[in-house]
Design an enzyme around this catalytic site. Structure first.
Site, PDB file in Angstrom:
ATOM      1  N   HIS A 184       0.841  -1.195   0.000  1.00 32.44           N
ATOM      2  CA  HIS A 184       0.000   0.000   0.000  1.00 32.44           C
ATOM      3  C   HIS A 184       0.871   1.238   0.000  1.00 32.44           C
ATOM      4  O   HIS A 184       2.033   1.205   0.376  1.00 32.44           O
ATOM      5  CB  HIS A 184      -0.925   0.013   1.223  1.00 32.44           C
ATOM      6  CG  HIS A 184      -0.213  -0.087   2.531  1.00 32.44           C
ATOM      7  ND1 HIS A 184       0.202  -1.307   3.052  1.00 32.44           N
ATOM      8  CD2 HIS A 184       0.186   0.836   3.433  1.00 32.44           C
ATOM      9  CE1 HIS A 184       0.798  -1.113   4.207  1.00 32.44           C
ATOM     10  NE2 HIS A 184       0.819   0.189   4.466  1.00 32.44           N
ATOM     11  N   CYS A 186       1.825   2.972  11.949  1.00 36.25           N
ATOM     12  CA  CYS A 186       2.807   2.700  10.903  1.00 36.25           C
ATOM     13  C   CYS A 186       2.970   3.962  10.066  1.00 36.25           C
ATOM     14  O   CYS A 186       2.155   4.886  10.172  1.00 36.25           O
ATOM     15  CB  CYS A 186       2.383   1.518  10.035  1.00 36.25           C
ATOM     16  SG  CYS A 186       0.962   1.847   8.964  1.00 36.25           S
TER      17      CYS A 186
END
Length: 683
Positions: A66, A188
């Protein structure tokens, strides 16, 4: 809201190659073919760069590459079910289910929430089993849409789900007597997938262990902070993060387990057990209290650093805190000169003592903008002069802060003030700050009775460190340093002709060497330190300031020009950065060139240094001056010989742009990823 996934974005049972790069490039092509990205290579580059930071494989044969990318025009979710599994770095082996999340650089919060919801569904075994059993692309789309809409589909009601529901109940009953409480933070860099998967994995593992665990997900869509009462009642903390925890001080004193966010997905049960063990261990590592404990932790971390690295860090700390005083003060002085003319410097105190807004001066500089301009000019000049007066104390104070934390600030400011009083200037501030910081740090290591500890940081350390550092400046160091500073100032003031041009070249090279880094800051600090001594009778410090500012404007402006001259030589992301670089460069923000330097340092940095050296030399040769320490072209009114200032910058920008384009054409590097996307072959 546009559907995130369509049958066009799904590929079933295909061999897409043997590496993550092959799969990601193929899926990036799917997104572009669906009209949701402007180019394949730009999207692939951003996604693969994210993959190289942290592998996106998760347990269960799944991978979720991603990224956010400027190439993405519309949020998209592409999916591939592989006939030939590919290793995405998961501990349990290669993956056959790949979801590629492509989000625009400024993705809206609703789409981000949906993408995070999908990531959470992927840790459910019944959902992934349904994905593997799906017969058509439309079946995949229906399953994903159901997960995003929280529909009670078949994959959520099977025996596995019932067993999952029963397990926590029995576990909680077993632990009802004395349940342990844990809080966690997951985060993250992208904040889309791993943040939420780690959160759900930890919660599921805690339920199986009979532990009450509440998670704060610090993702891209913002975060809802845990209730302070929940944190206070927690026995331990888990930080499963790849970035800094926001509001870390809320957890001060709690036993803590630190790990990358991916471990929260791969080994959630182990992390929960480690947190439980830490809760029972009086010697466990704890979140620092941002006082004495934090200082000790920082000192321990710093022990492994080289001396040069430590010195560089504390000096840059001082410079970074000093710059706002200098930038604001310098611009105010420049505005004072604009309204009251340069002569306002000699009469500002007299005007302010005798006049007010309702009693404007009658005796004022002939070039001022009338009585009101003279009065307001005097006000602005005085505020700016007072602000600049903090230059040396702020530098010394925050150098000491970088060494000894908060107890070092007061002795640092005092030693800086002494350096200014004795004429030791910028060099005196450096020495005084280092001495104050080292003294404060040394005193802070003393072992004292408990009743005295509270007085150490607020009374004893500032008092003793001030006496030692400032006393040393008065008795031993101030005089010699002042003599050196005066000699340096005299030498610079006498620079003309070739020697001034050489200095301009050196300053230009330094400003463009690391684009806002330590070398750049040394050159900039050198210039602003002498700004207060500049005048019509002594223009050398003002010329140095102009050369430094002009050279620092070159790299971002040159990058912007280069992207216009040769669009094909730059990626879409670089071309977009080039648009922003026009304004950043014009504002004297050298960091505007950093995205280009980070991607191609061996060509961007040398090209920037060549143009910066040319600009610095021309600025000094033409005798350009600057009363302002910052602002770029927007402080034109504070620039002496402004047309040659602009000409010097323009020449340097053109030189850098042409050198960069030449290097890109003839100094070609071999691409890291040269493989082509394989042609999909049906299983």
């Amino acid at each position: 809201m546009t559907q995130l996934i369509t049958p066009q974005l799904v590929a079933l049972d295909q061999n897409l190659g043997d590496s993550p790069a092959d799969v990601i490039r193929f899926l990036a092509g799917k997104v572009a073919a669906a009209g949701r990205a402007s180019e394949v290579e730009g999207l692939f580059a951003d996604a693969f760069a994210r993959e190289q930071k942290t592998a996106t494989g998760v347990p269960g044969g799944i991978a979720i590459p991603h990224c956010r990318s400027i190439a993405v025009t519309e949020p998209a979710l592409a999916m591939a079910r592989l006939s030939n599994k590919v290793d995405f770095g998961a501990k349990d082996g290669p993956a056959d289910i790949i979801f590629f999340i492509a989000a625009p650089e400024g993705a809206d919060q609703e789409h981000l929430k949906l993408l995070s919801k999908l990531a959470r569904s992927l840790i459910k075994k019944d959902f992934t089993a349904a994905l593997r059993a799906a017969a058509t692309e439309q079946d995949i789309v229906d399953l994903v849409d159901g997960a995003l809409a929280d529909k009670p589909a078949a994959h959520a009601a099977g025996p596995a789900a019932q067993a999952t529901e029963a397990a926590p109940a029995s576990a909680s009953a077993a632990s009802a007597a004395a349940p342990k409480r844990i809080v966690a933070v997951t985060a993250c860099p992208t904040g889309i997938a791993h943040t939420y998967m780690a959160a759900d994995s930890l919660v599921a593992a805690a339920k199986e262990a009979g532990v009450d665990l509440q998670v704060e997900t610090q993702g891209s869509g913002g975060f809802t902070a845990l209730d302070p009462a929940v944190i206070a009642a927690a026995d331990a903390v888990i930080f499963a993060v790849d970035v800094d925890v926001r509001g870390k001080e809320r957890f001060a004193g709690k036993p803590v387990i630190n790990a990358p966010v991916k471990r929260g997905i791969d080994e959630p049960a182990k992390m929960v057990q480690e947190a439980l063990a830490a809760a029972s261990d009086p010697h466990a590592h704890r979140v620092p209290h941002f006082g004495a404990e934090e200082s000790a932790e920082q000192a321990s971390a710093a022990a492994s650093e080289h001396l040069g690295t430590k010195v560089k860090k504390v000096l840059l700390t001082g410079v970074s805190y000093m710059i706002p005083f200098v930038a604001g003060g310098g611009l105010l002085i420049a505005l004072g000169f604009l309204l009251g003319s340069y002569e306002i410097a000699g009469v500002a105190d007299k005007i302010l003592a005798a006049n007010t807004l309702v009693n404007l001066p009658t005796d004022y500089p002939v070039h001022a903008w009338g009585p009101l301009g003279a009065y307001l000019g005097a006000v602005l000049f005085k505020i700016g002069a007072l602000s600049l007066g903090f230059l040396v104390p702020a530098l010394a104070g925050y150098i000491a802060y970088g060494i000894a934390d908060r107890p070092g600030i007061a002795p640092g400011f005092v030693s800086g003030a002494v350096a200014g009083y004795m004429g030791a200037g910028f060099l005196g501030g450096l020495v005084g700050g280092l001495l104050a910081g080292l003294t404060a740090h040394w005193i802070g290591t003393f072992s004292v009775p408990r009743w005295l500890r509270g007085l150490m940081p607020v009374v004893i350390i500032p008092l003793v460190a001030s006496i030692v550092a400032s006393g040393a400046m008065f008795l031993f160091l101030g005089g010699p340093i002042a003599a050196i500073s005066k000699g340096l100032s005299t030498w610079l003031s006498g620079m003309t002709g070739t020697s001034a041009i050489v200095l301009g070249i050196i300053l230009g090279l330094m400003m463009c060497f690391d684009l806002g880094g330590p070398v750049n800051k040394v050159a900039y600090s050198f210039a602003v330190a002498g700004l207060g001594a500049g005048s019509l009778a002594n223009p050398a410090p003002l010329q140095i300031m102009a050369a430094v500012m002009a050279a620092g404007m070159v790299p971002p402006l040159a990058m912007a020009l280069a992207t216009v001259l040769n669009k094909k030589g730059f990626s879409l992301a670089e071309r977009e950065n080039g648009k922003a670089a026009w304004l950043l460069g014009a504002s004297f923000i050298s960091e505007g060139a950093i995205p280009f330097a980070a991607a191609d340092p061996l060509r961007v940095i040398p090209a920037s240094m060549v143009g910066g050296a040319v600009t610095g030399a021309l600025s000094m040769a033409f005798g350009v001056t600057s009363q302002a320490p910052h602002g770029g072209i927007f402080v034109f009114f504070a620039i002496g010989n402004v047309f040659m200032f602009i000409a010097s910058i323009a020449v340097g920008v053109v030189v850098t742009a042409l050198v960069l384009l030449a290097l890109k054409r003839w100094a070609v590097r071999k691409p890291v990823e040269a493989e082509q996307a394989p042609v999909p072959v049906a299983a």
